[in-house]
Design a protein around this motif. Structure first.
Motif, PDB file in Angstrom:
ATOM      1  N   UNK A 186      47.594 -24.997 -11.231  1.00  0.00           N
ATOM      2  CA  UNK A 186      48.885 -25.673 -11.366  1.00  0.00           C
ATOM      3  C   UNK A 186      49.451 -25.390 -12.757  1.00  0.00           C
TER       4      UNK A 186
ATOM      5  N   UNK B 209      45.602 -31.989 -18.605  1.00  0.00           N
ATOM      6  CA  UNK B 209      47.013 -31.739 -18.292  1.00  0.00           C
ATOM      7  C   UNK B 209      47.718 -31.278 -19.557  1.00  0.00           C
ATOM      8  N   UNK B 210      48.810 -30.543 -19.366  1.00  0.00           N
ATOM      9  CA  UNK B 210      49.609 -30.115 -20.514  1.00  0.00           C
ATOM     10  C   UNK B 210      50.039 -31.336 -21.317  1.00  0.00           C
TER      11      UNK B 210
ATOM     12  N   UNK C  26      51.044 -27.258 -14.523  1.00  0.00           N
ATOM     13  CA  UNK C  26      51.048 -28.471 -15.341  1.00  0.00           C
ATOM     14  C   UNK C  26      49.698 -28.761 -15.987  1.00  0.00           C
ATOM     15  N   UNK C  27      48.667 -27.959 -15.653  1.00  0.00           N
ATOM     16  CA  UNK C  27      47.336 -28.255 -16.196  1.00  0.00           C
ATOM     17  C   UNK C  27      46.701 -27.017 -16.833  1.00  0.00           C
TER      18      UNK C  27
END
Lengths: 498, 236
Positions: free
Chosen positions: B188, B152-153, B190-191
């Motif tokens: 996504x 994930x970020x 976010x990842x």
């Protein structure tokens, strides 16, 4: 589904046209009415926002546990709304989430801090760690920070203890490292991908989340599932509960240094996962639950083998649990540690075994029964102490109940198609499904737009309620008891972070 | 005391002989089998009959073969041809790690399914430590990292710092569909779509999540302790 003042009443897995959900135009009045219900003993099951062309719409789903009814109400919010948290702390994380996702500020929130640190297109966003922790000052006061990368093979999160010597004044838990953007993915994914994402919300609750997701879709489509498929879902759900509960007992045994029970419980966890593999082809039951039913049937030969193996596990469990719970040093280590009072449990809205260990007989299988649980009743297990021992004991007895339930269900499997097609979702509709996962209440709420596409997908894992329970149970405890207390809750980081 | 001994006697000996006793049930979904001309990226496979499709959009058939680990990302492209399982580390690295490998597990956005399977390797059935492989608490005590999750970020920085804390030479193992290509979270915002977008990866272990036997097989192949389905070296 009649209107009751500012709310619609729904049953679990119920569906309603979006424009039938009553809207209270005045946000202040709406929040007041939510507060009034919480005062009357309703429970906050969900409280969330949805972006609409005119701005932001707020939805509250409140639970009337005694009647088994869900009250759904809505309001419009501009850039702020009054916070309920000072009077009803169970709202605290929901309000922070609304602020983080939509920028509407809950005015008067006592600790309006980040929840998951989602990214935004503008960039320059804060990352986890950049968090306004509470600080305690004074002589001999010190801080201990742990994580995000922990010593064991577990998920990331940051724990900050404010201590006086070994004594913990306060623990603050900052999560968000696991944020994968699950809700947005669920809103934009092809229908075929939705169950796969739902199964990956929390890897130890694959079946629980998959059932909640499937039921929300079936609600929207108005489709029914055969009794056999419902039974096959319940078998997978109870096997998941058994595997996790016995695994937790093993982990607790490991943490108190009682190696024999840790090894035996650990082995039994594998036995339950192997049953799930025999049924579904995957140790966690992936690809089994799908809208319209299940993918895998339980043929007679397999059912007979399940009965034999479950009976053997019943015996094994009883002898190892007697050993574990009957050992005085084990009792001594868990008794009176990490206590959560009934008052705290009520105020924070704890769910699942953590709430039942405080004496609250909250269980979706009993309060809002769905599927096969409408016809098979499992006795709810509660204890009063609210400590680590109570949480362990609740798990043990719940396993016994689950095993009895599984044996009787498999002996009398209902008939029917295991899977039938699930039609397209109704347009402009709202559907909500609750499931008692092994950790507690799972909620999936889905809303569609005028084209029948997903406009909002709200997920709530039980961990979302219960993390605050961990924090509060650490007050005035020895910091060295943290691993044991944390294990006794065993919450999901991924389920919280979504 | 008697209770403990009685229980010990009842429990018996449970540890699985590996690979001799590594048999999986009929419905287990292992490495897909393809006919000639078909192609499937095992790194993006979620082992779900509903979702897995080959290059032509056709459903796939799964075998019960749990062995799937490879050394290079491109080796995960499954065709009708023979599948190339992971080769061992070079002689020098094998000398360093072959009989004692300490790993630090970092969960970087996994649902925890893969982490649970890594944990399961420590139970009495799989008993990972008999092979000289152990999970350690600190990256400074480790020879390498095992990464789960798409990265994930929000975990990227913590993962990089953990990697830097591992002394050289070090290895990186990506476990599960997420760590290989993002899994169900691929795309996504976010990842990151897998561990090798952030760090160099030495071993890819596919699965959603991979069975503990798949992971064990991958570890042992990397160390040159297993070839042609037979184990080399000590330990029963």
């Amino acid at each position: 589904m009649k209107n009751e003042g500012t709310y619609s009443l729904l049953r679990n897995t119920g569906c309603i046209a979006e424009n039938k959900i009553p809207i209270t135009q005045d946000t202040v009045l709406f929040v007041d009415s939510v507060g009034k219900r919480l005062q009357e003993g309703y429970r906050m099951i969900a409280y969330f926002g949805r972006k609409v062309p005119e701005g932001l719409k707020l939805y509250a789903i409140l639970g009337d546990d005694k009647q088994g009814r869900l009250c759904v109400g809505a309001s419009k919010a501009a850039d702020s709304f009054p916070s309920l948290t000072p009077r009803y702390p169970q709202a605290h994380l929901f309000e922070r989430e609304i602020y983080e996702q939509f920028g509407s500020r809950p005015v008067g929130h006592p600790w309006l801090k980040p929840v998951r640190f989602p990214g935004d297109a503008a960039g320059g966003k804060p990352i986890p760690g950049d968090y306004p922790f509470f600080e305690v000052e004074g002589e001999e006061v010190h801080e201990v920070g742990v994580g995000p990368v922990h010593a064991g093979i577990i998920e990331p999160g940051h724990f900050r203890f404010q201590c006086h010597g070994e004594n913990v004044f306060h623990l603050e838990i900052q999560l968000g490292y696991q944020h994968r953007g699950v809700e947005k993915l669920l809103e934009t994914a092809m229908p075929l991908r939705v169950p796969l994402i739902a199964e990956s919300i929390a890897g130890d609750t694959v079946v629980g989340h998959a059932i909640a997701s499937a039921m929300a879709w079936e609600g929207l489509a108005g489709s029914r599932v055969s009794p056999r498929a419902e039974a096959l879902r319940a078998i997978a759900l109870e096997l998941e509960r058994l595997a996790n509960h016995v695994g937790d007992l093993g982990a607790l045994a490991g943490d108190v240094g009682f190696v024999p029970a840790a090894a035996y419980f650990g082995r039994m966890r594998g036995d339950f996962l192997n049953l799930l593999t025999d049924l579904t082809g995957n140790r966690f039951g992936r690809s089994h639950i799908r809208p319209g039913g299940v993918a895998f049937d339980l043929p007679q030969v397999l059912a007979e083998s399940f009965l034999v193996r479950l009976r053997r596990l019943q015996k094994d469990l009883s002898s190892v649990a007697d050993l574990f719970f009957g050992t005085p040093t084990v009792f001594e280590r868990m008794d009176g540690v990490g206590t959560v009072s009934m008052k705290t449990c009520q105020a924070m809205g704890l769910v699942g075994p953590a709430a039942r260990a405080c004496g609250k007989d909250r269980d979706i299988r009993k309060d809002y029964p769905w599927g096969i649980y409408r016809f098979h009743h499992l006795p709810t297990v509660t204890t009063d102490e609210g400590d680590v021992f109570a949480r362990a004991l609740v798990r043990r007895i719940e396993m016994e109940r689950s095993l009895e339930f599984l044996l009787s269900l498999i002996e009398h499997m209902p008939s029917g198609e295991v899977r039938s097609p699930c039609g397209p979702p109704a347009r402009d509709s709202f559907s909500v499904a609750l499931v008692e996962g092994w950790r507690g209440e799972i909620m999936h709420a889905v809303m569609t737009d005028s084209a029948g596409k997903t406009a909002r997908y709200k997920v709530k894992d039980p961990s979302f309620h219960n993390w605050m329970g961990v924090a509060l149970s650490l007050r005035d405890q020895q910091i060295s008891d943290f691993p044991l207390i944390n294990k006794s809750f065993n919450l999901s980081y991924a389920g919280h972070d979504l | 005391m008697w209770q403990i001994l009685k229980n010990r006697w009842k429990q018996g000996y449970r540890t699985l002989k590996f690979p001799e006793e590594a048999l999986l049930p009929e419905r287990f979904r292992g490495r897909p089998v393809l006919t000639k001309g078909r192609q499937l990226d095992l790194g993006r496979c979620l082992f779900s009959p509903d979702a897995d499709r080959d290059q032509a959009g056709e459903p796939v058939v799964y075998s019960r073969d749990y062995r799937m680990a490879v050394r290079r990302r491109e080796d995960l492209i499954l065709t009708g041809e023979e599948f190339k399982l992971a080769e061992a580390l070079d002689k020098n690295m094998r000398k360093l790690f072959g009989r004692s490998l300490k790993l630090r597990a970092v969960c970087a956005g996994s649902c925890s399914g893969c982490d649970l399977e890594l944990q399961a390797l420590n139970n009495v059935i799989f008993d990972l430590s008999r092979f000289g492989i152990q999970f350690v608490a600190s990256p400074r005590h480790a020879d390498g990292l095992v990464i789960t999750g798409p990265v994930t970020k929000n975990m990227e920085l913590a993962l990089k710092k953990t990697y830097e804390a591992v002394p050289n030479p070090k290895i990186v193992i990506a476990v599960g569909a997420c760590a290989i290509n993002g899994g169900p979270f691929e795309g996504s915002p976010e990842v990151n779509n897998g561990a090798d977008t952030v760090l160099p990866v030495d071993l890819y272990i596919p699965g959603c999540p991979p069975h503990p036997l798949t992971i064990l097989d991958g570890f042992l192949r990397l160390l040159g302790r297993i070839e042609e389905g037979r184990r080399k070296g000590c330990a029963r």
